[in-house]
Enzyme design. Structure first.
Site, mmCIF file in Angstrom:
data_model
loop_
_atom_site.group_PDB
_atom_site.id
_atom_site.type_symbol
_atom_site.label_atom_id
_atom_site.label_comp_id
_atom_site.label_asym_id
_atom_site.label_seq_id
_atom_site.Cartn_x
_atom_site.Cartn_y
_atom_site.Cartn_z
ATOM 1 N N ASN A 13 1.570 -1.903 -0.397
ATOM 2 C CA ASN A 13 0.423 -0.081 0.249
ATOM 3 C C ASN A 13 1.080 1.311 0.187
ATOM 4 O O ASN A 13 1.442 1.679 0.776
ATOM 5 C CB ASN A 13 -1.175 -0.099 1.071
ATOM 6 C CG ASN A 13 -2.106 1.302 1.308
ATOM 7 O OD1 ASN A 13 -1.705 2.197 0.294
ATOM 8 N ND2 ASN A 13 -2.039 1.038 2.331
ATOM 9 N N LYS A 15 0.511 4.146 -0.654
ATOM 10 C CA LYS A 15 -0.158 5.782 0.685
ATOM 11 C C LYS A 15 0.317 6.695 -0.390
ATOM 12 O O LYS A 15 -0.342 6.262 -2.069
ATOM 13 C CB LYS A 15 -0.163 6.096 1.512
ATOM 14 C CG LYS A 15 -0.467 4.170 2.536
ATOM 15 C CD LYS A 15 0.176 5.168 3.965
ATOM 16 C CE LYS A 15 -0.281 2.956 4.872
ATOM 17 N NZ LYS A 15 -0.566 3.454 6.229
ATOM 18 N N HIS A 92 -9.932 1.932 3.975
ATOM 19 C CA HIS A 92 -8.490 1.513 5.165
ATOM 20 C C HIS A 92 -8.634 2.668 6.235
ATOM 21 O O HIS A 92 -9.231 3.365 6.339
ATOM 22 C CB HIS A 92 -7.581 1.813 3.847
ATOM 23 C CG HIS A 92 -5.972 2.262 4.849
ATOM 24 N ND1 HIS A 92 -5.672 3.597 5.945
ATOM 25 C CD2 HIS A 92 -5.095 0.915 4.361
ATOM 26 C CE1 HIS A 92 -4.348 2.779 6.195
ATOM 27 N NE2 HIS A 92 -3.845 1.412 5.941
ATOM 28 N N GLU A 94 -6.722 4.990 7.748
ATOM 29 C CA GLU A 94 -6.417 5.981 7.364
ATOM 30 C C GLU A 94 -7.748 6.727 6.595
ATOM 31 O O GLU A 94 -7.862 8.502 6.991
ATOM 32 C CB GLU A 94 -5.898 6.573 6.774
ATOM 33 C CG GLU A 94 -4.290 6.165 7.197
ATOM 34 C CD GLU A 94 -3.085 5.641 6.552
ATOM 35 O OE1 GLU A 94 -2.683 5.831 5.637
ATOM 36 O OE2 GLU A 94 -1.989 5.270 7.263
ATOM 37 N N GLU A 164 -6.199 -5.161 10.108
ATOM 38 C CA GLU A 164 -5.428 -4.163 9.996
ATOM 39 C C GLU A 164 -5.283 -3.133 11.814
ATOM 40 O O GLU A 164 -6.458 -1.982 11.836
ATOM 41 C CB GLU A 164 -4.932 -2.941 9.220
ATOM 42 C CG GLU A 164 -4.637 -3.534 8.008
ATOM 43 C CD GLU A 164 -4.214 -2.366 7.326
ATOM 44 O OE1 GLU A 164 -2.311 -2.947 6.890
ATOM 45 O OE2 GLU A 164 -4.091 -1.402 7.018
ATOM 46 N N GLY A 170 1.778 1.998 10.704
ATOM 47 C CA GLY A 170 2.617 2.691 10.961
ATOM 48 C C GLY A 170 4.019 3.350 12.092
ATOM 49 O O GLY A 170 4.746 4.278 12.557
ATOM 50 N N SER A 210 2.807 -2.366 10.662
ATOM 51 C CA SER A 210 4.118 -2.551 10.249
ATOM 52 C C SER A 210 4.805 -3.699 10.531
ATOM 53 O O SER A 210 5.722 -4.213 10.936
ATOM 54 C CB SER A 210 4.285 -2.063 12.187
ATOM 55 O OG SER A 210 4.612 -1.008 12.264
HETATM 56 P P1 PGA Z 1 2.196 0.179 7.412
HETATM 57 O O1 PGA Z 1 1.108 0.704 7.269
HETATM 58 O O2 PGA Z 1 2.762 -0.833 7.201
HETATM 59 O O3 PGA Z 1 3.146 0.544 7.432
HETATM 60 O O4 PGA Z 1 1.967 -0.008 9.328
HETATM 61 C C1 PGA Z 1 0.370 -0.785 6.227
HETATM 62 C C2 PGA Z 1 -1.141 0.327 6.096
HETATM 63 O O5 PGA Z 1 -0.987 1.333 6.687
HETATM 64 O O6 PGA Z 1 -1.710 -0.735 5.395
#
Ligand code: PGA
Length: 247
Positions: A13, A15, A92, A94, A164, A170, A210
């Site tokens: 992903n 982003k 997601h 976010e 998730e 993150g 992560s």
């Molecule tokens: P990350 O993000 O691997 O940076 O924790 C995962 C995601 O948002 O899908």
């Protein structure tokens, strides 16, 4: 019980990262003996699809729930498909957090994406506060029930779930493989109960939050973990390539 007969689904992903020259050089350096799924910014969908790189599947990170209309700045599933996208990530955290998307809105997008011929990766997961208050499974049940609504068993051929935990995204603080497995097994049994055995046996459930080359293998060993959704570590071709090579 999951069969684990299929190769794990590894999705990056990206982003809001990468211009076309950056993305092109990433894809050109990727060892493509394993299939990589990349959820990229809208501007990259068409030019990356046009590279026709074997074993690279391009998708989007969001879409609108309408097929077309006066929605300035939005994009439809048909447009994504036309640009070459094969799948779309929906719900997601976010999007939920910064753009106030709720489960019922996400359900409309899921249905639109499936009817437009896109595969869907639906994201669910609890916040830190919900986690600390032992509300994880209650939250997952509500998110899944409301985001999937009255989908039919056949829809699960084109739908994967990404678990998730928001506190793991993150932060460098991944769930343990055992914690993730517990929730994946919960999600599979919920799908079994509500949408039937056919749905629960074919749905792929991915872990995200992560994931790094150092921990990816532990997740992939779990019975109910069918793949990974990777943010930060998917931006670097070496770390993403290392995770892919584990599959
Ligand atoms: P990350 O993000 O691997 O940076 O924790 C995962 C995601 O948002 O899908």
């Amino acid at each position: 019980m999951p069969t684990k007969t299929r190769a794990p689904l590894i999705i990056g992903n990206w982003k809001m990262y990468k211009t076309f020259p950056e993305a092109k050089s990433f894809i050109e350096s990727l060892n493509n003996s394993k299939t990589a799924y990349l959820a990229v910014p809208y501007t990259l969908i068409q030019p990356l699809s046009a590279l026709n790189k074997p074993n690279v599947v391009i998708g989007a990170q969001n879409m609108n729930d309408a097929s077309e209309g006066a929605f300035t700045g939005e994009i439809s599933g048909r447009m994504l498909k036309d640009a070459g996208a094969k799948f779309v990530v929906l719900g997601h955290s976010e999007r939920r957090q910064f753009f106030k998307e709720d489960n019922l809105f996400i359900q409309k997008k899921v249905k639109r994406a499936l009817s437009d011929g896109l595969d869907v990766i639906l994201c669910v997961g609890e916040t830190l506060e919900q986690h600390e208050n032992h509300k994880t499974e209650e939250v997952l049940e509500k998110q899944l029930t409301e985001s999937l609504g009255d989908l039919k068993e056949g829809d699960f051929d084109h739908l994967s779930i990404a678990y998730e935990p928001v506190w793991a995204i993150g932060t460098g603080l991944a769930a343990t493989a055992e914690e993730a497995e517990k929730e994946h097994s919960f999600i599979r049994s919920l799908i079994d109960k509500r949408w039937g055995k056919g749905a629960s046996s074919k749905v792929k459930i991915l872990y995200g939050g992560s994931v790094k080359p150092e921990n990816a293998e532990y997740f992939l060993k779990q019975a109910d973990i069918d793949g990974l959704l990777i943010g930060g570590a998917s931006l670097n071709v070496d770390s993403f390539g290392t995770i892919l090579s584990l599959t």
